[in-house]
Motif scaffolding. Structure first.
Motif, PDB file in Angstrom:
ATOM      1  N   GLU A   1       3.660   9.601 -12.110  1.00  0.00           N
ATOM      2  CA  GLU A   1       2.752   8.277 -12.582  1.00  0.00           C
ATOM      3  C   GLU A   1       1.554   8.014 -11.865  1.00  0.00           C
ATOM      4  N   ALA A   2       1.853   8.229 -10.553  1.00  0.00           N
ATOM      5  CA  ALA A   2       1.287   7.592  -9.676  1.00  0.00           C
ATOM      6  C   ALA A   2      -0.746   8.691  -9.334  1.00  0.00           C
ATOM      7  N   THR A  49      -9.268   1.693 -15.863  1.00  0.00           N
ATOM      8  CA  THR A  49      -7.969   1.834 -15.433  1.00  0.00           C
ATOM      9  C   THR A  49      -8.106   1.240 -13.675  1.00  0.00           C
ATOM     10  N   TYR A 100       0.757  -2.150  -4.481  1.00  0.00           N
ATOM     11  CA  TYR A 100       1.474  -0.534  -4.411  1.00  0.00           C
ATOM     12  C   TYR A 100       2.453  -0.889  -4.409  1.00  0.00           C
ATOM     13  N   ASN A 101       3.628   0.945  -4.990  1.00  0.00           N
ATOM     14  CA  ASN A 101       4.577   1.245  -5.504  1.00  0.00           C
ATOM     15  C   ASN A 101       5.738   1.496  -3.815  1.00  0.00           C
ATOM     16  N   LYS A 118      -2.864   3.795  -9.343  1.00  0.00           N
ATOM     17  CA  LYS A 118      -1.385   3.271  -8.613  1.00  0.00           C
ATOM     18  C   LYS A 118      -1.532   4.359  -7.920  1.00  0.00           C
ATOM     19  N   TYR A 119      -0.836   3.063  -6.982  1.00  0.00           N
ATOM     20  CA  TYR A 119      -0.263   3.962  -5.446  1.00  0.00           C
ATOM     21  C   TYR A 119       0.732   3.978  -5.226  1.00  0.00           C
ATOM     22  N   GLN A 146       8.554   8.259 -10.939  1.00  0.00           N
ATOM     23  CA  GLN A 146       7.142   7.437  -9.995  1.00  0.00           C
ATOM     24  C   GLN A 146       6.171   8.900  -9.232  1.00  0.00           C
TER      25      GLN A 146
END
Length: 155
Positions: A65-66, A2, A32-33, A5-6, A62
């Protein structure tokens, strides 16, 4: 395998200011988000009601989830922004979550922020301890941001 996630949580009123620029430098070349707290309505603790929308859970989801979270705040009146303070206060509502192992870095920037750094960093370290996250350090300038970018690209 996987992918990481940033998340960049920009706690400035300015979506295109210095705090945001430092976040962009950290994540240059990395997916990234960006999350700008100014875009969300997060009510003060115990002030949520039916008349006004409260988006704390949407923002927190959010965060949850990171894998790597970069929190950026300018210094306003010798402290963190109100956006960040309100968001942190609301963590008292999410005692049933698992944030263990998430890596957290912090941007503190502003004109002569030295007096605010120990307090802000203390709060973030406390938050990390409480939720079993790993505090990875403080960034204050473009050089710090470039160094973290190199580290993240090696992960």
């Amino acid at each position: 395998m996987t992918s990481m996630k940033y998340l960049f949580v920009n706690c400035s009123k300015n979506k295109n200011g210095v705090t945001s620029d430092l976040g962009k430098t950290v994540f240059e070349g990395i997916h990234y988000n960006p999350l700008h707290l100014v875009d969300y309505s997060i009510k003060q603790i115990d002030q949520q009601n039916d008349e006004r929308v409260d988006q704390f859970r949407e923002v927190f989801n959010q965060f949850e989830e990171a894998d790597v979270i970069l929190i950026g705040t300018p210094v306003y009146w010798s402290s963190m922004s109100g956006y960040l303070k309100t968001f942190i206060d609301r963590f008292s509502e999410v005692t049933d979550v698992n944030l263990e192992g998430k890596e957290v870095c912090l941007i503190i920037q502003g004109t002569a922020p030295e007096d605010a750094i120990p307090f802000i960093e203390h709060v973030i370290k406390h938050l990390c301890r409480r939720f079993d996250m790993k505090y990875k350090g403080l960034l204050q300038n473009k050089e710090d941001a470039k160094q973290l970018n190199k580290i993240l690209k090696r992960q």
